[in-house]
Each structure stands twice: as structure tokens, then as C-alpha cells.
Design a protein around this motif. Structure first.
Motif, PDB file in Angstrom:
ATOM      1  N   TYR A 235       0.875  -1.183   0.000  1.00  0.00           N
ATOM      2  CA  TYR A 235       0.000   0.000   0.000  1.00  0.00           C
ATOM      3  C   TYR A 235       0.899   1.215   0.000  1.00  0.00           C
ATOM      4  O   TYR A 235       2.118   1.103   0.188  1.00  0.00           O
ATOM      5  CB  TYR A 235      -0.988  -0.035   1.179  1.00  0.00           C
TER       6      TYR A 235
ATOM      7  N   ARG B 169       3.370   3.855  -1.241  1.00  0.00           N
ATOM      8  CA  ARG B 169       4.352   3.878  -2.329  1.00  0.00           C
ATOM      9  C   ARG B 169       4.628   2.472  -2.871  1.00  0.00           C
ATOM     10  O   ARG B 169       5.131   2.325  -3.964  1.00  0.00           O
ATOM     11  CB  ARG B 169       5.655   4.540  -1.865  1.00  0.00           C
TER      12      ARG B 169
ATOM     13  N   LYS C 124      -5.583   7.035  -5.602  1.00  0.00           N
ATOM     14  CA  LYS C 124      -4.714   5.923  -5.212  1.00  0.00           C
ATOM     15  C   LYS C 124      -5.551   4.764  -4.669  1.00  0.00           C
ATOM     16  O   LYS C 124      -6.582   4.978  -4.057  1.00  0.00           O
ATOM     17  CB  LYS C 124      -3.727   6.413  -4.153  1.00  0.00           C
TER      18      LYS C 124
ATOM     19  N   ASP D  17       3.537  13.027  10.114  1.00  0.00           N
ATOM     20  CA  ASP D  17       2.498  12.767   9.103  1.00  0.00           C
ATOM     21  C   ASP D  17       2.111  14.087   8.415  1.00  0.00           C
ATOM     22  O   ASP D  17       1.959  14.130   7.188  1.00  0.00           O
ATOM     23  CB  ASP D  17       1.250  12.137   9.749  1.00  0.00           C
TER      24      ASP D  17
ATOM     25  N   TYR E 212       6.630  12.024  -5.024  1.00  0.00           N
ATOM     26  CA  TYR E 212       7.316  11.867  -3.739  1.00  0.00           C
ATOM     27  C   TYR E 212       8.536  12.791  -3.704  1.00  0.00           C
ATOM     28  O   TYR E 212       9.199  12.995  -4.716  1.00  0.00           O
ATOM     29  CB  TYR E 212       7.785  10.417  -3.565  1.00  0.00           C
ATOM     30  N   LYS E 213       8.817  13.332  -2.516  1.00  0.00           N
ATOM     31  CA  LYS E 213       9.992  14.193  -2.342  1.00  0.00           C
ATOM     32  C   LYS E 213      10.787  13.716  -1.135  1.00  0.00           C
ATOM     33  O   LYS E 213      10.269  12.922  -0.337  1.00  0.00           O
ATOM     34  CB  LYS E 213       9.562  15.638  -2.111  1.00  0.00           C
TER      35      LYS E 213
ATOM     36  N   TYR F 110       6.548   6.671  11.968  1.00  0.00           N
ATOM     37  CA  TYR F 110       6.529   5.328  12.561  1.00  0.00           C
ATOM     38  C   TYR F 110       7.240   5.340  13.924  1.00  0.00           C
ATOM     39  O   TYR F 110       6.782   4.705  14.878  1.00  0.00           O
ATOM     40  CB  TYR F 110       7.226   4.313  11.651  1.00  0.00           C
TER      41      TYR F 110
ATOM     42  N   GLU G  26       4.899   6.737  16.401  1.00  0.00           N
ATOM     43  CA  GLU G  26       3.829   5.778  16.734  1.00  0.00           C
ATOM     44  C   GLU G  26       4.357   4.710  17.709  1.00  0.00           C
ATOM     45  O   GLU G  26       3.677   4.332  18.671  1.00  0.00           O
ATOM     46  CB  GLU G  26       3.332   5.116  15.436  1.00  0.00           C
TER      47      GLU G  26
ATOM     48  N   HIS H 217      10.793   1.407   3.367  1.00  0.00           N
ATOM     49  CA  HIS H 217      10.738   2.821   2.932  1.00  0.00           C
ATOM     50  C   HIS H 217      12.153   3.377   2.767  1.00  0.00           C
ATOM     51  O   HIS H 217      12.444   4.064   1.801  1.00  0.00           O
ATOM     52  CB  HIS H 217      10.018   3.688   3.981  1.00  0.00           C
TER      53      HIS H 217
END
Ligand code: NDP
Length: 249
Positions: free
Chosen positions: A32, A34, A103, A160, A173-174, A189, A192, A226
Motif C-alpha cells: 500500500y 508507495r 490511489k 504525518d 514523492y519528495k 513510525y 507511533e 521505505h
């Protein structure tokens, strides 16, 4: 019932350890965002998937906490409140804000997250509503855990927000920069994980620990994915940046 509850919970944690090992060893990129891919079956709208797959967590934990025979007290209200605040953001606010128009994600991913949230919500809610003894909110672990939770939540939400704002002017994406992004690729993450460590410090219970572990089992492999993806996609990606734990991993 309590013995069965503990047994199921330990099986659930064992399943988490196996999932973690599989994700790390296979280096599979959960499809999910990228890494989204239509190789995993029927695709559904990304925003609605976020809403429906996280929705059980928002309601299941509070419902079991409230309907159980245990009287609500300040301690259980605190646990339910911080859980609810986190999931209100994740279920309602986050999907409304993300800029992922058009998306999609595979329905299999949405389903697995849906069931994951039912299990975690159930274990934590059942514990609060049916098993937990009354505890004081003035204990030192509650104070420390609350501070850790708030720090984690602010890192999670601000990161986020930063990622969402990268899509303001164009769809691609950057490289995110600034704040905790200077140290790691996935501060959302990291935040979290810190948040749920804080929750465990407050609750000092096996269900809370199980949820903290599951959060690590989900997010550490994904952060490594990632991080690899950033390095593959951008030649100028900062070399010193780690994946999810500053200076360590
Ligand atoms: P990501 O970091 O992959 O993406 C967050 C949002 O930012 C997405 O909308 C994404 O778009 C966008 N984005 C990310 N990086 C960039 C970039 N470099 N440039 C432009 N846009 C970018 O997070 P997830 O979607 O995996 O997770 C979202 C939240 O849910 C996080 O806060 C996470 O902590 C939490 N979560 C918690 C779990 C748990 O087990 N407790 C499990 C999974 C998530 P796009 O979708 O198009 O990539």
C-alpha cells in the motif's frame, strides 16, 4: 476465562513474532502507499480503506471497556481516552487529510489490517472491562507513560503532517527534510512506536505490551522498506539518515 485470555494473547504475540520474522527475512514490501501493487488482488479506494481498516480499533476497545462488569474509574477512563484520541485522528482526520486522490490499495491488505485492529482492540478493551483491577492514576508509571505517549503522538502527527504537506504543489514523492526527518526516514513510525511504548508504561498489562510489540512488528520492517526505497529513488538521499531509530537502525 482469564487463563484462556492469557493463552490467546500469548498465541497472538507469537503470531506477531512470526509475522515480523517473515517480513524481515522476505523483505516483502506490504503493498500500500508507495509500494502499492495490483498483484495482490482487487483494489479499493485508499482513503476509504484507511477509514474501514482502522475503524474497528476506534470502537472495539472502548465498547468492551464500557460494557464489561468492571466499573469505569479514572485509570480506565484515561486508557480509553488516549486510545480514542489516537484512533479518532487515524480513522477520521488522517484519511480526510491525505493527498492520495485516485490511489488504491489491495482489499487483502485492508482486510488484514481490519482483523488486526479487531484483535488488538478486543484484547485491550476486554482487559480493561473484564479483568483489570482498579489502579491509581497518580502512580509514577502513569505520569511517565503519559509524557512518553504525548511526545510520541506529537512526533507521529507532526511527521504525518509534514509528509502530507509535501504533496501541496505536486503529486510525486519528495525527500522530507527538517526535524526528526534529519535523523530517520520514518519519524511518523518512530513516533507511533514511542506512543504505544508510553501506553504500555501507563497500563503495565500484557494486552498493552502485545499492542506495542505488534506496532513494532508492523512498522520496523515497513520503515526498512521505505528507507531502501528512498535510497533507490533519490541519488542525493542523505547518507547518514537511518530508517526508524535515530543513530541506530
Ligand atoms: P507513510 O509514511 O508511508 O505515508 C504517510 C502519508 O504521506 C501517505 O499519504 C503518503 O502517500 C505520504 N508520503 C509519505 N512519504 C512521502 C514523500 N516522501 N513525499 C510525498 N508524500 C509522502 O505512512 P503509512 O501510510 O504507512 O502510515 C500512516 C500512519 O499510520 C502513520 O502515522 C503510521 O504510524 C500509522 N500506522 C500504524 C500502524 C500500526 O501498526 N500501529 C501500521 C501502519 C500505519 P502515499 O500513500 O501515496 O505513499
Amino acid at each position: 476465562m482469564i487463563n484462556n485470555f492469557d493463552l490467546f494473547l500469548k498465541i497472538w504475540i507469537g503470531f506477531g513474532v512470526l509475522t515480523f520474522a517473515y517480513l524481515i527475512i522476505s523483505k516483502i514490501r506490504t503493498p500500500y502507499g508507495r509500494h502499492s501493487s495490483n498483484q495482490w488482488g482487487f483494489m479499493v479506494n485508499n482513503k476509504w480503506a484507511w477509514f474501514w481498516m482502522e475503524f474497528p480499533a476506534l470502537v472495539v476497545m472502548p465498547i468492551f471497556s464500557i460494557i464489561g462488569p468492571n466499573e469505569l474509574n479514572l485509570f480506565s477512563i484515561l486508557l480509553v481516552s488516549i486510545w480514542f484520541i489516537h484512533y479518532f485522528n487515524r480513522v477520521i482526520i488522517f484519511p480526510l487529510r491525505i493527498k492520495t486522490k485516485g490511489k488504491k490499495m489491495p482489499i487483502s491488505i485492508a482486510f488484514s489490517a481490519f482483523f488486526f485492529n479487531i484483535f488488538n482492540g478486543f484484547f485491550n478493551g476486554y482487559y480493561v472491562g473484564y479483568i483489570m483491577n482498579e489502579k491509581s492514576i497518580f502512580d509514577i508509571n502513569v505520569f511517565i507513560g503519559l509524557i512518553v505517549f504525548i511526545i510520541g503522538m506529537s512526533i507521529n502527527i507532526s511527521s504525518d503532517n509534514k509528509l502530507i504537506s509535501l504533496r501541496k504543489n505536486s503529486g510525486g514523492y519528495k525527500i522530507p527534510k527538517g526535524g526528526v526527518f534529519n535523523f530517520i526516514s520514518c519519524p511518523n513510525y518512530f513516533g507511533e512506536i514511542i506512543e504505544w511504548i508510553g501506553f504500555s508504561i501507563i497500563a503495565l498489562s500484557l494486552p498493552a505490551l502485545s499492542f506495542t510489540l505488534w506496532t513494532c512488528f508492523n512498522l520496523i520492517p515497513r520503515a526498512l522498506n521505505h528507507h531502501e526505497w528512498y535510497k533507490e529513488s533519490f541519488n542525493n538521499y542523505p547518507v547518514k539518515r537511518k530508517a526508524v531509530i535515530p543513530f541506530v537502525l
